[in-house]
Design a protein around this motif. Structure first.
Motif: not given
Length: 295
Positions: A139-152
């Motif tokens: 359930a959190v894979m797509i949000p987690l990927r976006e957060v990781v990309q946002f953090i850099g």
């Protein structure tokens, strides 16, 4: 005139507490052992096919001959599998070892504070930490990927290490909190306070030396979880910088798969976790039980 004493031994009652020795060849024991052997064979049958197939040449592999031993034992499939998995094999160690150590240490610190060094709102904090255990990873894979990309964070092992440490903290905290709440005596902490030891000094000098059973449990758990992970790896890495599960999937999922090499690759992938259980397994159950029942 003399009287003869009665023969006590002839009229003595039988021993009531004497138990009949149970024969090892009774019907119940035989049925139990037959059933256990049957289940062991069921478990070992796929492993037998896996090992035997990995030593076969391409022309010997098939549905009809999967139970037969190889006509010619060859290591060509093992060499091919190691060539494909070797770089990712080393990268997975760079992932699993830091994850197991860091999450275990953070979980130990959290467990100690939440069990023995109480503060206002400790139960609420513990509940919020445990909430992370019940969130489905899918359930959190797509949000987690976006957060990781946002953090850099870069794709690959560093990102996977960070994510596995975060998601490993709840289970490690739970294990250590139960362990410290049931096995660490309050008198030990009070003695440290009398000697002037603060929170960090008490944890470092008094608690960590007696935490080996808990660390064994969490290290095995976290090492195995991060080593066998595929879901996080497929979202946050690729075949060039990811762990061994990604490389194994690429080896087995080719257009014309080499089944012998895939079997050899599966054995290579599972070997480290097997060794961890063999080396630390006898302390694993003891560590789990140490915090399970309050003495």
């Amino acid at each position: 005139m003399t009287t003869l004493a009665p023969d006590v031994t002839r009229h003595a009652p039988p021993l009531l507490n004497k138990k009949k020795s149970r024969s090892p060849f009774s019907a119940g024991n035989i049925a139990r052992h037959v059933l256990l052997i049957f289940f062991v064979l069921i478990v070992l049958m796929p492993l037998y096919v896996l090992i035997v197939t990995s030593f076969k040449s391409g022309r010997e592999i098939g549905v009809n001959g999967q139970w037969t031993l190889p006509e010619t034992w060859t290591l060509a499939s093992w060499q091919k599998a190691w060539t494909a998995l070797g770089p990712s094999f080393l990268r997975t160690f760079q992932l699993a070892i830091p994850v197991a150590l860091i999450s275990s240490f953070v979980g130990a610190a959290n467990g100690f504070v939440l069990s023995r060094w109480r503060f206002p709102g400790a139960d609420v904090v513990f509940t919020l930490i445990l909430f992370g255990m019940f969130i489905p990873y899918q359930a959190v894979m797509i949000p987690l990927r976006e957060v990781v990309q946002f953090i850099g964070l870069p794709s690959g092992i560093p990102t996977l290490t960070f994510v596995h440490v975060i998601y490993g903290i709840p289970i490690c905290t739970l294990i250590f909190r139960n362990y410290y709440a049931t096995t660490v005596p309050v008198e030990l902490i009070e003695a440290g306070r009398v000697d002037g030891a603060g929170l960090l000094r008490t944890f470092r000098s008094l608690i960590l030396p007696i935490s080996v059973p808990g660390f064994v449990v969490t290290i095995i758990w976290q090492f195995t979880s991060s080593w066998n992970d595929y879901l996080f790896a497929i979202f946050l890495s690729n075949t060039r910088n990811g762990p061994i599960t990604i490389a194994l999937n690429a080896l087995a999922g080719a257009q014309s798969p080499d089944y012998a090499a895939s079997m050899a690759g599966a054995l290579i992938t599972s070997l480290p976790t097997l060794l961890v259980y063999v080396l630390l397994g006898r302390w694993f159950i003891g560590g789990l039980m140490a915090g399970a029942v309050k003495s």
